[in-house]
Design an enzyme around this catalytic site. Structure first.
Site, PDB file in Angstrom:
ATOM      1  CB  CYS A  93      68.228  44.847  70.526  1.00  0.00           C
ATOM      2  SG  CYS A  93      69.499  43.579  70.389  1.00  0.00           S
ATOM      3  NE  ARG A 127      72.657  35.865  69.125  1.00  0.00           N
ATOM      4  CZ  ARG A 127      72.641  36.901  68.273  1.00  0.00           C
ATOM      5  NH1 ARG A 127      73.506  36.957  67.289  1.00  0.00           N
ATOM      6  NH2 ARG A 127      71.763  37.866  68.412  1.00  0.00           N
ATOM      7  CG  HIS A 194      64.900  42.146  72.775  1.00  0.00           C
ATOM      8  ND1 HIS A 194      64.463  42.792  71.667  1.00  0.00           N
ATOM      9  CD2 HIS A 194      66.197  41.847  72.536  1.00  0.00           C
ATOM     10  CE1 HIS A 194      65.430  42.865  70.783  1.00  0.00           C
ATOM     11  NE2 HIS A 194      66.508  42.312  71.284  1.00  0.00           N
TER      12      HIS A 194
HETATM   13  N1  GLN Z   1      71.969  41.827  65.231  1.00  0.00           N
HETATM   14  C1  GLN Z   1      72.281  42.385  66.479  1.00  0.00           C
HETATM   15  C2  GLN Z   1      73.173  41.518  67.345  1.00  0.00           C
HETATM   16  O1  GLN Z   1      73.063  40.296  67.343  1.00  0.00           O
HETATM   17  C3  GLN Z   1      70.982  42.754  67.172  1.00  0.00           C
HETATM   18  C4  GLN Z   1      70.130  41.588  67.579  1.00  0.00           C
HETATM   19  C5  GLN Z   1      68.826  41.964  68.201  1.00  0.00           C
HETATM   20  O2  GLN Z   1      68.188  42.981  67.880  1.00  0.00           O
HETATM   21  N2  GLN Z   1      68.350  41.073  69.044  1.00  0.00           N
HETATM   22  O3  GLN Z   1      73.990  42.052  68.043  1.00  0.00           O
END
Ligand code: GLN
Length: 250
Positions: A93, A127, A194
């Site tokens: 990520c 998101r 993840h």
């Molecule tokens: N900050 C990044 C995003 O939101 C990565 C987030 C994460 O590692 N979960 O795209």
């Protein structure tokens, strides 16, 4: 055999207990008689290119990413040398985003990346959250399934000709549009998954370990002795089923 692991920025990039991936590598290595020697490499530390077999970078939010991005960009050349020498790498990520050319976060600020992976990332308005299932093909006759969880604002665009980690069966993946997830360069793998990723996808842990042991021995990779993986199979199936039933929808 001793497998030397560089864990980059463990105190900044460890969202969703990403460091659990290291625990899996440690245990699966030990069950085959190998020892993992894990060294934290953080801001200001040199990345020793002659004595690392596997690099690991976890995920983090924009704020943590901004704190380490300049340092990671400065380690770009060392990371490229390591991967060219056949070392293995797993980035998740936030780490995956910053190993590309750069990430433009929610506030519009551009963080320059390490330039290892051929991609760029820009944060979108919504998101991309949920369970993910991928079909992966990491070599001849090695079609495999990966199950995980994603939560990112970043949309990652691979350069033309870049190799993705897998095809999205359920979930969003790199950008929610291309149908692809992650990126591969040599023995380096970047992904949004993840979970942590490796407990429910032990084949990927073993692939990384076989690459890392080959690098340590200066030999060609060999498959590791199989383990029963009964719990791991169940964990994969539960996650895969969840992704099939509700992955990748706004
Ligand atoms: N900050 C990044 C995003 O939101 C990565 C987030 C994460 O590692 N979960 O795209």
């Amino acid at each position: 055999m001793t497998i030397r692991v560089a864990h980059l920025y463990p105190e900044y990039l460890n969202i969703y207990a990403d460091r659990g991936n290291i625990a899996v590598l440690e245990r699966r290595a030990a069950l085959r008689g190998h020892r993992l020697e894990v060294a934290a490499v953080t801001v200001g530390d040199a990345l020793p290119v002659d004595s690392v077999d596997l690099v690991y970078v976890g995920g983090g939010q924009d704020r943590e990413q901004a704190l380490i991005a300049p340092d990671l960009a400065a380690k770009g050349e060392a990371l490229r040398q390591l991967v060219e020498s056949g070392a293995a790498l797993l980035a998740v990520c936030g780490g995956y985003q910053l190993l590309g050319r750069g990430y433009q976060g929610r506030d519009g600020e551009l963080m320059r990346g390490a330039g290892l992976f051929p991609h760029e990332t820009t944060a979108g308005d919504r998101r991309l959250i949920g369970d993910v299932l991928l079909d992966c093909d990491v070599g001849p006759g090695t079609a495999r399934s990966l199950a995980g969880f994603e939560n990112h604002a970043g949309r990652t665009k691979l350069d033309p000709g870049a190799v993705a980690l897998g095809r999205v069966v359920a979930g969003f993946g790199n950008d929610g549009e291309s149908g692809y997830e992650g990126c591969r360069v040599g023995r380096a793998i970047g992904t949004y998954l993840h979970g942590p990723l490796l407990p429910r996808n032990p084949w990927l842990a073993d692939l990384l370990l076989s690459w890392a042991t080959a690098h340590a021995a200066g030999a060609e990779p060999e498959p590791l002795a199989p383990l029963p993986d009964r719990l791991e199979s169940v964990a994969h199936e539960v996650a895969a089923q969840r992704a099939r039933s509700r992955g990748g929808r706004f």
